[in-house]
Each structure stands twice: as C-alpha cells, then as structure tokens.
Motif scaffolding. Structure first.
Motif, PDB file in Angstrom:
ATOM      1  N   CYS A 133      22.480  -6.266  -9.380  1.00 32.50           N
ATOM      2  CA  CYS A 133      22.234  -6.429 -10.818  1.00 32.50           C
ATOM      3  C   CYS A 133      21.673  -5.187 -11.498  1.00 32.50           C
ATOM      4  N   GLY A 134      21.148  -4.243 -10.725  1.00 29.60           N
ATOM      5  CA  GLY A 134      20.590  -3.039 -11.348  1.00 29.60           C
ATOM      6  C   GLY A 134      19.483  -3.385 -12.322  1.00 29.60           C
ATOM      7  N   THR A 135      19.600  -2.882 -13.539  1.00 30.12           N
ATOM      8  CA  THR A 135      18.582  -3.127 -14.565  1.00 30.12           C
ATOM      9  C   THR A 135      18.791  -4.455 -15.294  1.00 30.12           C
ATOM     10  N   GLY A 136      19.724  -5.251 -14.816  1.00 30.56           N
ATOM     11  CA  GLY A 136      19.898  -6.601 -15.346  1.00 30.56           C
ATOM     12  C   GLY A 136      20.678  -6.713 -16.642  1.00 30.56           C
ATOM     13  N   ARG A 137      21.559  -5.745 -16.898  1.00 30.30           N
ATOM     14  CA  ARG A 137      22.281  -5.785 -18.180  1.00 30.30           C
ATOM     15  C   ARG A 137      23.169  -7.018 -18.335  1.00 30.30           C
ATOM     16  N   ALA A 138      23.612  -7.608 -17.227  1.00 33.18           N
ATOM     17  CA  ALA A 138      24.450  -8.810 -17.332  1.00 33.18           C
ATOM     18  C   ALA A 138      23.639 -10.094 -17.466  1.00 33.18           C
ATOM     19  N   LEU A 139      22.350 -10.034 -17.207  1.00 34.31           N
ATOM     20  CA  LEU A 139      21.563 -11.275 -17.199  1.00 34.31           C
ATOM     21  C   LEU A 139      21.527 -11.991 -18.541  1.00 34.31           C
ATOM     22  N   PRO A 140      21.337 -11.301 -19.688  1.00 34.45           N
ATOM     23  CA  PRO A 140      21.333 -12.043 -20.961  1.00 34.45           C
ATOM     24  C   PRO A 140      22.648 -12.774 -21.247  1.00 34.45           C
ATOM     25  N   PRO A 141      23.838 -12.134 -21.099  1.00 32.39           N
ATOM     26  CA  PRO A 141      25.049 -12.916 -21.342  1.00 32.39           C
ATOM     27  C   PRO A 141      25.289 -14.001 -20.288  1.00 32.39           C
ATOM     28  N   LEU A 142      24.857 -13.780 -19.048  1.00 30.61           N
ATOM     29  CA  LEU A 142      24.985 -14.833 -18.041  1.00 30.61           C
ATOM     30  C   LEU A 142      24.118 -16.030 -18.414  1.00 30.61           C
ATOM     31  N   ARG A 143      22.872 -15.776 -18.843  1.00 31.56           N
ATOM     32  CA  ARG A 143      21.995 -16.871 -19.271  1.00 31.56           C
ATOM     33  C   ARG A 143      22.592 -17.606 -20.457  1.00 31.56           C
ATOM     34  N   ALA A 144      23.125 -16.864 -21.424  1.00 36.68           N
ATOM     35  CA  ALA A 144      23.735 -17.510 -22.594  1.00 36.68           C
ATOM     36  C   ALA A 144      24.895 -18.401 -22.165  1.00 36.68           C
ATOM     37  N   ALA A 145      25.638 -17.977 -21.160  1.00 39.26           N
ATOM     38  CA  ALA A 145      26.809 -18.740 -20.722  1.00 39.26           C
ATOM     39  C   ALA A 145      26.436 -20.024 -19.996  1.00 39.26           C
ATOM     40  N   VAL A 146      25.370 -19.998 -19.187  1.00 44.19           N
ATOM     41  CA  VAL A 146      25.023 -21.183 -18.396  1.00 44.19           C
ATOM     42  C   VAL A 146      23.947 -22.036 -19.059  1.00 44.19           C
ATOM     43  N   GLY A 147      23.321 -21.518 -20.103  1.00 45.58           N
ATOM     44  CA  GLY A 147      22.324 -22.285 -20.840  1.00 45.58           C
ATOM     45  C   GLY A 147      21.028 -22.472 -20.081  1.00 45.58           C
ATOM     46  N   ALA A 148      20.130 -23.208 -20.694  1.00 45.96           N
ATOM     47  CA  ALA A 148      18.795 -23.412 -20.127  1.00 45.96           C
ATOM     48  C   ALA A 148      18.836 -24.207 -18.830  1.00 45.96           C
ATOM     49  N   SER A 149      19.860 -25.049 -18.662  1.00 46.14           N
ATOM     50  CA  SER A 149      19.931 -25.867 -17.448  1.00 46.14           C
ATOM     51  C   SER A 149      20.611 -25.146 -16.294  1.00 46.14           C
ATOM     52  N   GLY A 150      21.176 -23.981 -16.546  1.00 45.98           N
ATOM     53  CA  GLY A 150      21.835 -23.220 -15.492  1.00 45.98           C
ATOM     54  C   GLY A 150      20.852 -22.377 -14.705  1.00 45.98           C
ATOM     55  N   VAL A 151      21.366 -21.792 -13.637  1.00 46.92           N
ATOM     56  CA  VAL A 151      20.570 -20.921 -12.774  1.00 46.92           C
ATOM     57  C   VAL A 151      21.197 -19.535 -12.782  1.00 46.92           C
ATOM     58  N   VAL A 152      20.389 -18.524 -13.059  1.00 48.15           N
ATOM     59  CA  VAL A 152      20.833 -17.126 -13.038  1.00 48.15           C
ATOM     60  C   VAL A 152      19.918 -16.367 -12.092  1.00 48.15           C
ATOM     61  N   VAL A 153      20.525 -15.693 -11.113  1.00 47.03           N
ATOM     62  CA  VAL A 153      19.778 -14.875 -10.169  1.00 47.03           C
ATOM     63  C   VAL A 153      20.368 -13.476 -10.192  1.00 47.03           C
ATOM     64  N   GLY A 154      19.504 -12.483 -10.293  1.00 43.93           N
ATOM     65  CA  GLY A 154      19.926 -11.095 -10.180  1.00 43.93           C
ATOM     66  C   GLY A 154      19.378 -10.519  -8.890  1.00 43.93           C
ATOM     67  N   ALA A 155      20.273 -10.046  -8.017  1.00 40.87           N
ATOM     68  CA  ALA A 155      19.849  -9.482  -6.733  1.00 40.87           C
ATOM     69  C   ALA A 155      20.192  -7.999  -6.693  1.00 40.87           C
ATOM     70  N   ASP A 156      19.237  -7.199  -6.222  1.00 45.31           N
ATOM     71  CA  ASP A 156      19.491  -5.770  -6.086  1.00 45.31           C
ATOM     72  C   ASP A 156      18.697  -5.239  -4.904  1.00 45.31           C
ATOM     73  N   LEU A 157      19.211  -4.164  -4.323  1.00 38.63           N
ATOM     74  CA  LEU A 157      18.611  -3.537  -3.150  1.00 38.63           C
ATOM     75  C   LEU A 157      17.512  -2.548  -3.512  1.00 38.63           C
TER      76      LEU A 157
END
Length: 199
Positions: A50-74
């Motif tokens: 996920c790096g700096t998490g640039r995809a996390l906001p649109p992923l959260r918007a897509a799955v909504g409050a009831s969805g689960v979003v995880v960002g994994a990075d090394l």
C-alpha cells in the motif's frame, strides 16, 4: 530477512517522506482503478504493497463503513507516511510481507496492488499468496498510474521483452498462480490488469 526484502525496504524508506509530493496528480487514476474492481458495500479488500496509502480513501469509499480495508506494506517508513497523511482512518495498516500474509485463506473479496508486481522477488509464489487470501471469484487489480512505456521513459530505460507486465508474460503468470486475467489496459495514462480468483 532476504536480500530482496532489504533492497525493497531501503529503496522505499529513502523515498517515503516525499513520495506523495513526487506524484501529486495520481489521485484520480487511483480512484478510477478502484472503481474498476466493482467493490460493493461491506466487501473486504487488501491494498497489497500500500505504500503511503493513496488507494485507501477510494477503497474505503467503495466498501463503505461496513466494509473492511487493510493496507499492507513491507516498509515501516511508507506506513508512517500513510499515518501522517491521515490515511489510517480509511483502513487498518499492517506491516507485512505479501509473500506471507497474516490473513486467513479465502476471506477477502479483492486485492488492489499498485506498482507491486515489479518489486515481487518471486512473482508466481507471491501472486499465489494473494490468491490464497481471496475467495473464489474475488478480484485482483494490478495497477500503475502510468503505462509501461511512460514508466520506462520516466526511468530512462527501454521496455524489455521479459517485462512481467507485458500481457504475453502476465497472462500465463496469473494463470499459473490461481488467477484468470479478465482485462488488460496498457496506455500512457494507466496500466491496469484485472484478474479473477480461479475456483
């Protein structure tokens, strides 16, 4: 930790602090790629590498409050940059190696992976690990905000025939790793390969 992992961590740790400012206009491209995943309210999605998490906001918007979003990075420094940018509000951040995810098998609906494939030390094994954590029929998006030719030009190199992202190389790699490619786009303004988890 393997030399491959050390190299990846060193590369990204040195760039984490100014990563977002180097690519300030990528947001719409990330949002458009996330939209192509076809996520629904309540879905569970991993941003792999996920790096700096640039995809996390649109992923959260897509799955909504009831969805689960995880960002994994090394790379810890990239996750720290994600926290500084406030993106930890959109998903849980996890310091993890995509070759051995601390995630149960078959629990995710989708994996989003921006710029990841070029940094995988063992692409076939690593893509199999991503397939392991996704339910049958779930989706994988391999994304980059610019295409292969534009990226090569930015890096001052030529595209080579062994480029993993070439469709002729990527399709069989995915097939052998538990995925079925469903679409492939490689143009100057985006690279996006979508695949479905095989049953």
């Amino acid at each position: 930790m393997s030399d491959d992992h050390t190299h990846v961590q060193e590369f990204f740790a040195a760039r984490a602090a100014d990563w977002d400012s180097r690519f300030p206009d990528d947001g719409p491209a990330y949002a458009a790629a996330v939209a192509e995943l076809g996520l629904r309210e309540g879905d569970r999605v991993l941003d792999a590498g996920c790096g700096t998490g640039r995809a996390l906001p649109p992923l959260r918007a897509a799955v909504g409050a009831s969805g689960v979003v995880v960002g994994a990075d090394l790379t810890p420094a990239m996750l720290e940059a994600a926290v500084r940018a406030g993106r930890d509000r959109d998903g849980r951040l996890l310091l993890a190696d995509v070759s051995a995810l601390p995630v149960r098998s078959g629990v995710l609906d989708a994996v989003f992976a921006a710029g990841l494939i070029a940094h995988l030390p063992r692409p076939a094994e690593n893509l199999r690990e991503l397939a392991r954590v996704v339910r049958p029929g779930g989706v994988l998006a391999l994304f980059h905000p610019i295409g292969r030719a534009a990226l090569a030009a930015r890096q001052g190199r030529q595209i080579t025939p062994d480029d993993l992202r070439a469709e002729s190389n990527l399709r069989p790699l995915l097939t052998g790793s538990g995925w079925r490619m469903t679409s492939y786009v490689d143009r100057d303004d985006r690279f996006l390969a979508l695949a479905a988890r095989a049953d």
